[in-house]
Design a protein around this motif. Structure first.
Motif, short mmCIF file in Angstrom:
data_model
loop_
_atom_site.label_atom_id
_atom_site.label_comp_id
_atom_site.label_asym_id
_atom_site.label_seq_id
_atom_site.Cartn_x
_atom_site.Cartn_y
_atom_site.Cartn_z
N THR A 1 4.99 -36.16 18.17
CA THR A 1 5.48 -35.01 17.42
C THR A 1 5.28 -35.23 15.92
OG1 THR A 1 7.13 -34.58 19.12
CG2 THR A 1 7.49 -33.57 16.95
N LEU A 2 5.61 -36.42 15.46
CA LEU A 2 5.41 -36.76 14.05
C LEU A 2 3.93 -36.71 13.68
CD1 LEU A 2 6.59 -37.69 11.36
CD2 LEU A 2 6.47 -40.05 12.23
N TRP B 1 2.86 -33.09 13.33
CA TRP B 1 3.37 -32.53 12.08
C TRP B 1 2.55 -33.03 10.89
CZ3 TRP B 1 5.50 -34.55 7.60
CH2 TRP B 1 6.08 -33.61 6.75
N SER C 1 0.33 -30.78 8.42
CA SER C 1 0.60 -30.83 6.99
C SER C 1 -0.65 -31.22 6.22
CB SER C 1 1.72 -31.84 6.70
OG SER C 1 2.94 -31.39 7.25
#
Length: 110
Positions: free
Chosen positions: A13-14, A17, A21
């Motif tokens: 998930t990180l 993201w 980004s």
């Protein structure tokens, strides 16, 4: 000891993201670089500032009102580039020289 999550699900998930980004940052960088290129091209294509301009009045006959040095900040929107000789002739004919840029002094007729 690490500041990253301990399990694979949160790490994925990180990662997602961070990828999203990074994509947004890269798109913004590309947009700003494109704007800078366009600005440089526009500046390169901009015509040179004329040495003198004559500001005209409103109406069908549009009489000349003021003689300005090219680039004068007080010149209105109805300005036309003229040669040094035409500017000097206009002042000699009674067209008022701008009191801010002192076109008459620049022309040597004041």
């Amino acid at each position: 000891m690490t500041d990253l999550p301990p399990d694979l699900v949160r790490l994925r998930t990180l990662e997602m993201w961070l990828v999203l980004s990074l994509d947004r940052v890269r798109e913004r960088i590309a947009e700003l670089e494109r704007r800078e290129r366009e600005q440089r091209v526009g500046e390169a294509r901009r015509p040179p500032t004329p040495a003198f301009t004559v500001e005209t009045g409103i109406g069908a006959d549009r009489p000349p009102l003021y003689v300005h040095v090219g680039g004068c900040h007080m010149a209105g929107q109805r300005v036309h580039a003229v040669s040094r000789g035409a500017a000097a002739q206009a002042v000699a004919d009674g067209v008022e020289a701008c009191s801010h840029c002192r076109a008459d002094t620049e022309l040597g007729v004041a």
